[in-house]
Design a protein around this motif. Structure first.
Motif, PDB file in Angstrom:
ATOM      1  N   ASP A  64       0.834  -1.214   0.000  1.00  0.00           N
ATOM      2  CA  ASP A  64       0.000   0.000   0.000  1.00  0.00           C
ATOM      3  C   ASP A  64       0.865   1.259   0.000  1.00  0.00           C
ATOM      4  O   ASP A  64       0.558   2.236  -0.685  1.00  0.00           O
ATOM      5  N   LEU A  67       2.273   1.693  -3.498  1.00  0.00           N
ATOM      6  CA  LEU A  67       1.225   2.116  -4.435  1.00  0.00           C
ATOM      7  C   LEU A  67       0.903   3.595  -4.249  1.00  0.00           C
ATOM      8  O   LEU A  67       0.767   4.335  -5.226  1.00  0.00           O
ATOM      9  N   ARG A  74      -4.734  -0.409  -5.083  1.00  0.00           N
ATOM     10  CA  ARG A  74      -4.772  -1.875  -5.136  1.00  0.00           C
ATOM     11  C   ARG A  74      -5.412  -2.399  -6.411  1.00  0.00           C
ATOM     12  O   ARG A  74      -4.999  -3.429  -6.942  1.00  0.00           O
ATOM     13  N   ASP A  76      -5.162  -1.360  -9.250  1.00  0.00           N
ATOM     14  CA  ASP A  76      -4.255  -1.223 -10.384  1.00  0.00           C
ATOM     15  C   ASP A  76      -3.249  -2.360 -10.475  1.00  0.00           C
ATOM     16  O   ASP A  76      -2.485  -2.435 -11.431  1.00  0.00           O
ATOM     17  N   ILE A  77      -3.215  -3.237  -9.480  1.00  0.00           N
ATOM     18  CA  ILE A  77      -2.263  -4.351  -9.496  1.00  0.00           C
ATOM     19  C   ILE A  77      -2.727  -5.369 -10.534  1.00  0.00           C
ATOM     20  O   ILE A  77      -3.842  -5.873 -10.483  1.00  0.00           O
TER      21      ILE A  77
END
Length: 123
Positions: A64, A67, A74, A76-77
C-alpha cells in the motif's frame, strides 16, 4: 489509472476460493513495478517474527505504501507473486484470507505462489 477485467475461465479450476483470478485483461497508459515487499519496517528490521499472518499483513501494508507513492491503488495491481519461505499447506488459508481481505473477493489479481526453503533474515 488502469482498467482491469479479471476472468476465471470455466475450462480451468476455479481459483477464486484460493484468492486469485486466472486471467486479467488490462488497459492503461502507465506501468508501475514494485520491489518485493516483506515484513520489514523502515529500519530494515524483520517484524512479527514467528507470526506468518502478521508478516503477510505487514508485507501487504508495505505494498500500500508503494502504491500510494506511485499514485495508484490496489485495483491497479495486474499480477501478484508471493514468495513464501518454508510454505506448507496449513498456510494456504491464511494467504487466502489476507489476499481476499486486501483486495476483496472479486478483485484479486492473478497470482503465483513460489515456495522457498530456509530462514528469513533476522536482526
Amino acid at each position: 489509472m488502469a482498467d482491469h477485467l479479471r476472468l476465471s475461465p470455466e475450462a480451468l479450476f476455479d481459483s477464486r476460493p484460493l484468492g486469485f483470478h486466472q486471467v486479467q485483461l488490462s488497459h492503461g497508459t502507465r506501468i508501475v513495478h514494485l520491489a518485493g515487499q516483506a515484513a520489514l519496517d523502515r529500519d530494515f528490521a524483520v517484524q512479527a517474527v514467528g507470526d506468518f499472518k502478521g508478516q503477510m499483513a505487514l508485507a501487504l501494508a508495505n505494498i500500500d505504501v508503494c502504491l500510494a507513492a506511485a499514485g495508484v491503488g490496489r485495483t491497479d495491481i495486474a499480477m501478484l507473486r508471493l514468495y513464501v519461505v518454508d510454505h506448507d499447506a496449513a498456510l494456504t488459508p491464511v494467504i487466502v484470507e489476507q489476499l481476499v481481505g486486501f483486495f476483496g473477493a472479486d478483485a484479486t489479481p492473478p497470482a503465483t505462489l513460489a515456495r522457498g526453503r530456509g530462514r528469513s533474515r533476522r536482526r
